[in-house]
Each structure stands twice: as C-alpha cells, then as structure tokens.
Design an enzyme around this catalytic site. Structure first.
Site, PDB file in Angstrom:
ATOM      1  N   HIS A   1      -8.765 -36.941   3.287  1.00 29.25           N
ATOM      2  CA  HIS A   1      -9.088 -37.669   2.031  1.00 29.25           C
ATOM      3  C   HIS A   1      -9.649 -39.121   2.349  1.00 29.25           C
ATOM      4  O   HIS A   1      -8.984 -40.049   2.423  1.00 29.25           O
ATOM      5  CB  HIS A   1      -7.879 -37.688   1.066  1.00 29.25           C
ATOM      6  CG  HIS A   1      -8.080 -38.139  -0.493  1.00 29.25           C
ATOM      7  ND1 HIS A   1      -7.580 -37.495  -1.418  1.00 29.25           N
ATOM      8  CD2 HIS A   1      -9.112 -38.944  -0.744  1.00 29.25           C
ATOM      9  CE1 HIS A   1      -8.084 -37.985  -2.583  1.00 29.25           C
ATOM     10  NE2 HIS A   1      -8.897 -38.987  -2.190  1.00 29.25           N
ATOM     11  N   LEU A   2     -10.918 -39.096   2.380  1.00 33.88           N
ATOM     12  CA  LEU A   2     -11.724 -40.331   2.699  1.00 33.88           C
ATOM     13  C   LEU A   2     -11.236 -41.398   1.902  1.00 33.88           C
ATOM     14  O   LEU A   2     -11.150 -41.427   0.767  1.00 33.88           O
ATOM     15  CB  LEU A   2     -13.135 -40.183   2.875  1.00 33.88           C
ATOM     16  CG  LEU A   2     -14.130 -40.311   1.884  1.00 33.88           C
ATOM     17  CD1 LEU A   2     -14.349 -41.635   1.241  1.00 33.88           C
ATOM     18  CD2 LEU A   2     -15.313 -39.522   1.896  1.00 33.88           C
ATOM     19  N   HIS A   3     -11.399 -42.904   2.470  1.00 35.06           N
ATOM     20  CA  HIS A   3     -11.011 -43.943   1.734  1.00 35.06           C
ATOM     21  C   HIS A   3     -11.744 -45.212   2.470  1.00 35.06           C
ATOM     22  O   HIS A   3     -11.806 -45.183   3.888  1.00 35.06           O
ATOM     23  CB  HIS A   3      -9.492 -44.476   1.830  1.00 35.06           C
ATOM     24  CG  HIS A   3      -8.734 -43.827   2.772  1.00 35.06           C
ATOM     25  ND1 HIS A   3      -8.521 -42.847   3.509  1.00 35.06           N
ATOM     26  CD2 HIS A   3      -8.268 -44.831   3.733  1.00 35.06           C
ATOM     27  CE1 HIS A   3      -7.815 -42.913   4.557  1.00 35.06           C
ATOM     28  NE2 HIS A   3      -7.556 -44.169   4.752  1.00 35.06           N
ATOM     29  N   ILE A   4     -11.886 -46.186   1.693  1.00 40.43           N
ATOM     30  CA  ILE A   4     -12.526 -47.391   2.416  1.00 40.43           C
ATOM     31  C   ILE A   4     -11.534 -48.419   2.538  1.00 40.43           C
ATOM     32  O   ILE A   4     -10.600 -48.743   1.683  1.00 40.43           O
ATOM     33  CB  ILE A   4     -13.625 -48.099   1.516  1.00 40.43           C
ATOM     34  CG1 ILE A   4     -14.798 -47.009   1.068  1.00 40.43           C
ATOM     35  CG2 ILE A   4     -14.174 -49.328   2.070  1.00 40.43           C
ATOM     36  CD1 ILE A   4     -15.720 -47.449   0.094  1.00 40.43           C
TER      37      ILE A   4
END
Ligand code: ZN
Length: 169
Positions: free
Chosen positions: A118-121
């Site tokens: 679950h990509l995140h910055i």
C-alpha cells in the site's frame, strides 16, 4: 533519503509483531483519528503521522486505494496526493520550522518500504545537525512522548482546511 538518520526507536517497530492486515486500510475505518494519529481525510487520500518516525513530525500521505504502484492510481488520487503533500509541507513549516524536508516514496520492499503493498508518501522535517544530536538514550525517551504533542501541534492546520469539493468524475 531519511534513513541516514539515526533512529534507534524504530527498533520497537522492527521487532514488533506486524499486523497481518493493512493498517492503511484498517485505521481510517476505525473512527479513532487522534489515537491512530490520522490528521486529515481527503476524498481519495489521507494524512497520518508515522508512529515510528525517522524524525519528529514524520508524516505520511496515503491513498485510500490499496495499491503498490503509482500507475494503479487514478489521476484524481494522484492529484490529491500532491495537494496533501503541499499541505503537509505547509503544516510542518508553520508549526515546526524545519530547515529542510525529505519527501519520497519507497516502492517495494527492496527500496525500503515497510508496507510495500500500500504505497504512501513520506515527508520528514529536517534540522541542521539532527543526525547528530539524537542519542540512543534521548531518542528512546523523548520521541515517543512527543508524538501526541506533535499531533496536537499539527492538527489545527488541517482542521482549518476548507473541505474541497469532490473531484469531477
Ligand atoms: Zn491497504
């Protein structure tokens, strides 16, 4: 990027038993935003503090969509991620007065992603000398206690944001 910081309290995270479900999918459903360090909810993405920060004020901008690649996000979500990243920069600048900021995404475990699916910055405020002054002892004692205070410091910025109309379909 930020992993040059000496952040020994992250051992708590590294050694902790990891939840089997995705925290970026479950935490927003719990309606316990302060407890979960959730600062702001947009239409397609939200802002959350990192409980195991590389530095005080370490924020994450997270799409609601459980995807591991930017190419799997729709344009409206990518646009909102950018807007929220700007707001995080502003919130940090106004409250914590960092001398610099690291902003980045780790795509894939090989790139250092803790939750690769679950990509995140990440946005990490930096101060001159912050790699040096945090000793093992002070970091372990001080940083976890600061997290709730930092939440209280940052929350008013996000509360003051005018909710935006939903993006056009
Ligand atoms: Zn997820």
């Amino acid at each position: 990027m930020a992993d040059v910081l000496w952040a020994p309290w992250r051992m708590t995270y590294i050694l902790a038993e990891k939840p089997t479900n995705c925290i970026f999918c479950t935490k927003p459903q719990e309606q316990r935003d302060a407890e979960n360090l959730l600062l702001w909810r947009g239409h397609t993405a939200f802002v959350m503090m990192n409980r195991y920060p590389y530095n005080n004020g370490h924020l994450m901008i997270v799409p609601q969509a459980h995807v591991s690649s930017l190419t799997d996000l729709d344009p409206a979500t990518r646009a909102e991620l950018g807007e929220l990243t700007m707001h995080c920069e502003q919130a940090l600048r106004q409250t914590m007065r960092p001398e610099g900021l690291n902003i980045g995404i780790n795509l894939g475990a090989a790139a250092g992603a803790g939750i690769a699916e679950h990509l995140h910055i990440h946005i990490v405020p930096r101060w001159n000398g912050d790699t040096n002054y945090m000793t093992v002892v002070s970091a372990i004692r001080v940083i976890p206690q600061h997290i709730d205070e930092t939440y209280a410091l940052l929350r008013p910025y996000f509360e003051a944001l005018q909710p935006q109309p939903p993006p056009a379909a």
